[in-house]
Motif scaffolding. Sequence first.
Motif, PDB file in Angstrom:
ATOM      1  N   LYS A  16     -60.899 -36.417  64.463  1.00  0.00           N
ATOM      2  CA  LYS A  16     -61.380 -37.196  65.457  1.00  0.00           C
ATOM      3  C   LYS A  16     -61.829 -38.713  64.658  1.00  0.00           C
ATOM      4  CE  LYS A  16     -63.758 -33.506  67.944  1.00  0.00           C
ATOM      5  NZ  LYS A  16     -65.020 -33.085  68.159  1.00  0.00           N
ATOM      6  N   LYS A  17     -61.529 -39.592  65.615  1.00  0.00           N
ATOM      7  CA  LYS A  17     -62.104 -40.986  64.970  1.00  0.00           C
ATOM      8  C   LYS A  17     -63.426 -41.386  64.963  1.00  0.00           C
ATOM      9  CE  LYS A  17     -60.778 -45.935  65.414  1.00  0.00           C
ATOM     10  NZ  LYS A  17     -60.024 -46.887  66.316  1.00  0.00           N
ATOM     11  N   ASP A  18     -64.089 -41.580  63.835  1.00  0.00           N
ATOM     12  CA  ASP A  18     -65.527 -41.866  63.906  1.00  0.00           C
ATOM     13  C   ASP A  18     -65.841 -43.440  63.739  1.00  0.00           C
ATOM     14  OD1 ASP A  18     -68.237 -41.755  63.084  1.00  0.00           O
ATOM     15  OD2 ASP A  18     -68.136 -41.236  60.968  1.00  0.00           O
ATOM     16  N   THR A  19     -66.804 -43.673  64.663  1.00  0.00           N
ATOM     17  CA  THR A  19     -66.810 -45.026  65.062  1.00  0.00           C
ATOM     18  C   THR A  19     -68.355 -45.537  64.656  1.00  0.00           C
ATOM     19  OG1 THR A  19     -67.753 -44.398  67.244  1.00  0.00           O
ATOM     20  CG2 THR A  19     -65.464 -45.025  67.103  1.00  0.00           C
ATOM     21  N   SER A  20     -68.804 -44.791  63.709  1.00  0.00           N
ATOM     22  CA  SER A  20     -69.886 -45.234  63.123  1.00  0.00           C
ATOM     23  C   SER A  20     -69.849 -46.244  62.341  1.00  0.00           C
ATOM     24  CB  SER A  20     -70.925 -44.345  62.532  1.00  0.00           C
ATOM     25  OG  SER A  20     -69.942 -43.779  61.497  1.00  0.00           O
ATOM     26  N   LYS A  21     -71.082 -47.093  62.178  1.00  0.00           N
ATOM     27  CA  LYS A  21     -70.789 -48.456  61.289  1.00  0.00           C
ATOM     28  C   LYS A  21     -70.979 -48.225  59.887  1.00  0.00           C
ATOM     29  CE  LYS A  21     -71.988 -51.467  65.071  1.00  0.00           C
ATOM     30  NZ  LYS A  21     -72.597 -52.877  65.343  1.00  0.00           N
TER      31      LYS A  21
END
Length: 83
Positions: free
Chosen positions: A63-68
């Motif tokens: 899964k692609k993690d979009t957290s900064k």
Amino acid sequence: MRRIVAAAVLAAMCALSACKKTGEGEYEVQKPVVGTQSDTVHTPSVDVSTETTSVTTPKVEVKKDTSKVRVPKVEVKKPDSTK
């Protein structure tokens, strides 16, 4: 020195001539005792075959993690060359 080499060659020739093949996987070996004594040595047999088997592999999900993510910012200031 030549006598030692000659004795070693003679011993090797006697050891090789003391064995003879009597059948498939069988050798007759003569033991060096007073006189001679013969024994039959049976060599092991090896059976090689292949076998088919099923292997289950696990399912992996990415899964692609979009957290900064915080990344340091570096600024290089050049010295003032007018001085």
